[in-house]
Design an enzyme around this catalytic site. Structure first.
Site, PDB file in Angstrom:
ATOM      1  N   SER A 102       0.821  -1.206   0.000  1.00 26.86           N
ATOM      2  CA  SER A 102       0.000   0.000   0.000  1.00 26.86           C
ATOM      3  C   SER A 102       0.859   1.262   0.000  1.00 26.86           C
ATOM      4  O   SER A 102       1.614   1.507  -0.928  1.00 26.86           O
ATOM      5  CB  SER A 102      -0.949  -0.046   1.200  1.00 26.86           C
ATOM      6  OG  SER A 102      -1.930   0.938   1.132  1.00 26.86           O
ATOM      7  N   ASP A 243      -2.264   6.130  -3.397  1.00 24.36           N
ATOM      8  CA  ASP A 243      -1.123   5.475  -2.779  1.00 24.36           C
ATOM      9  C   ASP A 243      -0.634   4.368  -3.701  1.00 24.36           C
ATOM     10  O   ASP A 243      -1.102   4.240  -4.834  1.00 24.36           O
ATOM     11  CB  ASP A 243      -1.481   4.943  -1.393  1.00 24.36           C
ATOM     12  CG  ASP A 243      -2.620   3.932  -1.434  1.00 24.36           C
ATOM     13  OD1 ASP A 243      -3.419   3.986  -2.388  1.00 24.36           O
ATOM     14  OD2 ASP A 243      -2.710   3.090  -0.518  1.00 24.36           O
ATOM     15  N   ASP A 245      -1.000   1.179  -4.054  1.00 23.64           N
ATOM     16  CA  ASP A 245      -1.901   0.197  -4.671  1.00 23.64           C
ATOM     17  C   ASP A 245      -3.249   0.806  -5.031  1.00 23.64           C
ATOM     18  O   ASP A 245      -4.180   0.088  -5.391  1.00 23.64           O
ATOM     19  CB  ASP A 245      -2.075  -1.026  -3.774  1.00 23.64           C
ATOM     20  CG  ASP A 245      -2.831  -0.727  -2.484  1.00 23.64           C
ATOM     21  OD1 ASP A 245      -2.858   0.444  -2.064  1.00 23.64           O
ATOM     22  OD2 ASP A 245      -3.388  -1.672  -1.895  1.00 23.64           O
ATOM     23  N   ASP A 247      -5.771   2.177  -3.517  1.00 22.32           N
ATOM     24  CA  ASP A 247      -7.046   2.038  -2.811  1.00 22.32           C
ATOM     25  C   ASP A 247      -7.365   3.271  -1.974  1.00 22.32           C
ATOM     26  O   ASP A 247      -8.385   3.315  -1.291  1.00 22.32           O
ATOM     27  CB  ASP A 247      -7.096   0.760  -1.965  1.00 22.32           C
ATOM     28  CG  ASP A 247      -6.043   0.694  -0.876  1.00 22.32           C
ATOM     29  OD1 ASP A 247      -5.213   1.620  -0.764  1.00 22.32           O
ATOM     30  OD2 ASP A 247      -6.043  -0.298  -0.114  1.00 22.32           O
TER      31      ASP A 247
END
EC number: 5.4.2.10
Length: 451
Positions: A102, A243, A245, A247
């Site tokens: 993340s 960010d 990834d 999400d």
């Protein structure tokens, strides 16, 4: 074996804490735990990753583990976490695996797991997977041979399919809106600019050249200074930061002022209530959300339910109560009508759609929330449980709460993944919040000093 799962999957330094051997073991345990009981067909798993160089290594280990347990694997390559969840549901797969840490720096990586339907795992399932990892460490798992070994296929159009899904959720074209998007040199680099352009926005993409090493490196949702400057430089209506990834979604106004997840939730909640889609006129947030969000929603007649920290707890409440919107101050926003998990690009699209529909600036829309000054101190500790629960620490927290009364609050919690205790204080003024937070943080340091 210590606790493997934190607030969002298994995470650690790639090839040190999170080794290929551990990734393989988790994959095998997940396949055995999450696979359907129907043995008429082999289980199916979807595997994706972000742009970290170590993702290539860990992907190979996860695929090996899954196939050795008899699961067929669909590799989707570099895609956002919510895209992997979406494709897991679309493929009717038994499980999904996303390799990402993340917003963490590049040396870290992680394993996020999804059950059938693309849903994050409840604590009980995570505990079963951990128990299976431990059991498999001492007892060989059931290994199929011959035709029973899983096969691997690559999905080449997963990004296109995901983008079309996202754009199809937006009720208003974004023509006339100019946005700067910070892709964090991560999984958003390919899909975010394409999705925003296809929805009609004029897009300036920054930090969209991942090289495997530069993910989240002074960019993305945790480092928005460059985004602020770029929005002003390009005369954009707003900026959006994702960010690693993708999400998360954090925004900045045309003047470069931050609009965090609390404000984004408030904007979307009002839009959905106006459209009649905010179920029970209720929003779900975590205990980390600013007290200003609760006050703003109360003034608008919207109920706020609080959960533990972690978007999966928000998701569990949304699913259990049949609600339509929730999220975290950090920018994880969940819209169950369109996604099974937090989706930063989906959030960005709906945020801009609200701007396009109302003709209002992001600053004007965000002004519905007046945030109380909030100070967060991450205290390194030797033992995060001791640091949070020591009697002297609890006494200091109680003294602070008595001082603040109705004008603020204190939240103390150990990190789920790092040797830290997080001390968060809200108060009427920033100096008061900082003074109280520093007093508590000092007690935490004394209670559990680092080596």
């Amino acid at each position: 074996m210590g606790r493997l799962f934190g607030t969002d999957g298994v995470r650690g330094r790639a090839n040190a804490d999170l080794t290929p051997e551990l990734a393989l073991a988790v994959a095998v345990a997940a396949a055995h735990t999450l696979a359907e009981s129907d043995k008429s067909h082999p289980p199916l798993a979807v595997v994706g990753r972000d742009t970290r160089a170590s993702g290539e290594m860990l992907e190979a280990a996860v695929v090996a583990g899954l196939t050795s347990a008899g699961a067929n694997v669909v590799r989707v390559g570099v895609l956002p976490t919510p895209a992997v969840a979406f494709l897991t549901a679309e493929a009717k797969a038994d499980l999904g695996v996303m390799l990402s840490a993340s917003h963490n720096p590049m040396p870290d990586n992680g394993i996020k797991l999804f059950a059938a339907g693309g849903h994050k795992l409840p604590d009980e399932i995570e505990m079963r997977i951990e128990a299976a990892v431990e059991a498999n460490a001492t007892t060989a798992w059931d290994r199929p041979i011959g035709a029973g070994v899983g096969r691997v296929h690559d999905l080449l159009d997963g990004a296109d399919h995901y983008v079309q899904h996202l754009v199809g959720t937006v009720g208003h074209r974004l023509d006339g809106i100019k946005v700067v998007v910070d892709c964090a040199n991560g999984a958003a680099a390919e899909v975010a600019p394409v999705a925003y352009r296809e929805a009609g926005a004029e897009v300036v993409a920054i930090y969209a050249e991942p090289d495997g090493l530069n993910i989240n490196d002074d960019c993305g949702s945790n480092h928005i200074d460059a985004l602020r400057a770029a929005v002003v430089e390009h005369g954009a209506h707003l900026g959006i930061a994702h960010d690693g990834d993708a999400d998360r979604c954090v925004a900045v106004t045309a003047d470069g002022d931050e609009v965090d997840g609390d404000q984004v939730m408030a904007i979307l909640a009002l839009a959905m209530r106006e459209a009649g889609t905010l179920t029970q006129d209720t929003l779900v947030a975590t205990v980390m959300s600013n007290l200003g969000l609760r006050l703003a929603m109360s003034a608008q007649g919207i109920r706020l339910i609080e959960t533990k920290v972690g978007d999966r707890y928000v998701l569990e409440e949304l699913r259990a109560s049949g609600l339509a919107l929730g999220g975290e101050q950090s920018g994880h926003i969940v819209m169950p009508a369109y996604a099974t998990t937090g989706d930063g690009v989906l959030t960005g699209l709906h945020l801009m759609a609200r701007m396009a529909h109302t003709g209002k600036s992001l600053a004007e829309l965000a002004s519905v929330v007046t945030k109380l000054p909030q100070v967060l101190i991450n205290v390194p500790v030797g033992d995060r449980t001791v640091g949070a629960a020591a009697p002297a620490v609890r006494a200091e927290v109680e003294r602070a709460e008595a001082e603040l009364g109705e004008t603020g609050r204190v939240l103390l919690r150990p990190s789920g993944t790092e040797p830290l205790v997080r001390v968060m204080v809200e108060a009427a003024t920033e100096p008061t919040a900082r003074s109280v937070a520093e007093r508590i943080a000092e007690q935490v340091r004394v209670a559990s000093p680092t080596a």
